[in-house]
Design a protein around this motif. Sequence first.
Motif, PDB file in Angstrom:
ATOM      1  N   LYS A 183       0.669   4.379   3.350  1.00  0.00           N
ATOM      2  CA  LYS A 183       1.663   4.585   2.904  1.00  0.00           C
ATOM      3  C   LYS A 183       2.714   5.107   3.664  1.00  0.00           C
ATOM      4  O   LYS A 183       4.116   4.762   4.153  1.00  0.00           O
ATOM      5  CB  LYS A 183       1.984   5.377   1.274  1.00  0.00           C
ATOM      6  N   THR A 209       7.596  -4.908   2.811  1.00  0.00           N
ATOM      7  CA  THR A 209       7.525  -4.041   1.744  1.00  0.00           C
ATOM      8  C   THR A 209       8.958  -3.601   0.975  1.00  0.00           C
ATOM      9  O   THR A 209       8.340  -2.717   0.481  1.00  0.00           O
ATOM     10  CB  THR A 209       5.996  -3.585   1.811  1.00  0.00           C
ATOM     11  N   ASN A 211       9.977  -1.396   3.874  1.00  0.00           N
ATOM     12  CA  ASN A 211       9.731   0.081   3.924  1.00  0.00           C
ATOM     13  C   ASN A 211      10.362   0.172   4.845  1.00  0.00           C
ATOM     14  O   ASN A 211      10.492   2.390   5.214  1.00  0.00           O
ATOM     15  CB  ASN A 211       8.876   0.534   4.822  1.00  0.00           C
ATOM     16  N   ASP A 223       7.811   5.179   1.960  1.00  0.00           N
ATOM     17  CA  ASP A 223       6.608   5.467   1.583  1.00  0.00           C
ATOM     18  C   ASP A 223       6.372   4.042   1.518  1.00  0.00           C
ATOM     19  O   ASP A 223       5.029   3.774  -0.291  1.00  0.00           O
ATOM     20  CB  ASP A 223       6.580   6.232   0.899  1.00  0.00           C
ATOM     21  N   ARG A 224       5.859   2.939   1.180  1.00  0.00           N
ATOM     22  CA  ARG A 224       5.303   1.618   1.065  1.00  0.00           C
ATOM     23  C   ARG A 224       5.235   1.084   2.793  1.00  0.00           C
ATOM     24  O   ARG A 224       4.355  -0.149   2.465  1.00  0.00           O
ATOM     25  CB  ARG A 224       6.781   0.314   0.497  1.00  0.00           C
TER      26      ARG A 224
END
Length: 264
Positions: A183, A209, A211, A223-224
């Motif tokens: 993450k 994602t 991110n 945090d993805r």
Amino acid sequence: MLKTGAAIFFSGTGNTKHVAKLFKERFKEEGINIELIDIAKKDKLEKDYDFYIFGGPIHAEMIPKILTDWVSKNILNSSKKCIVYHTLAGGKHIPGRIYLAKLLHKKGLDVVINTSVQMPNNYYHKFFNKNTDEEIIDILSNSPIKVDNIVKDFLNDNRSDIKYKKSTVGFKLVYDSFLIYAKKYAKRNFSLDKSKCINCKICEHECPTKNISMNDKNIEFYDRCIGCEKCIHRCPTDAILYKNKPFDSYKIERYLDKEKFYKK
């Protein structure tokens, strides 16, 4: 009679996408049209197909959750035939890698082939060693041969021995731990060399994602992260640093241009 198929895949650095394209080319020789579906760009199926090909890299011994989640949501229960392939640096297929095959089996699909296709290593900054140029060309030259054999087996109904009763709990526990670690992986390890950055925002747009945020050569990681490493390898100028040091990325296109080295 099979006329149309869908090659559904998740690809970080391009290895799995390349194999999906090889399937498209090989099935075309059989008069079968394959549509490529990148799950990071398409959130649902829009057509019906005679059969499916599912592909993804191996992350911590598992097919990425982003792909299995997509399959769970979009693939309806049916008895259609399918192929499952994993791309990985090691050449050996591990029979225990059946998580995606089991998911499809529970939906009633007929998994004829469950196998692995060796591709160049792209996770060499932390573990393992980077392949030499010669090794990369050799591995890529063998991928069409592997795909050809898979297609022949599929069409001739030469089935993989899939032990559906085999437990995959251990693999999933390892992968779930990896996801927790991943993450903040990019946030902890990646930064930007602004002198190399051309503000193309490929890293932001290609992140599956979402991110990454890029604003005037200022990069922010959230945090993805799922550890796919698409950002660091797809950057055209290698502007993303690993632990504040330059990183020699793997770009499959550099080697695919050398088709004269391919073994026919």
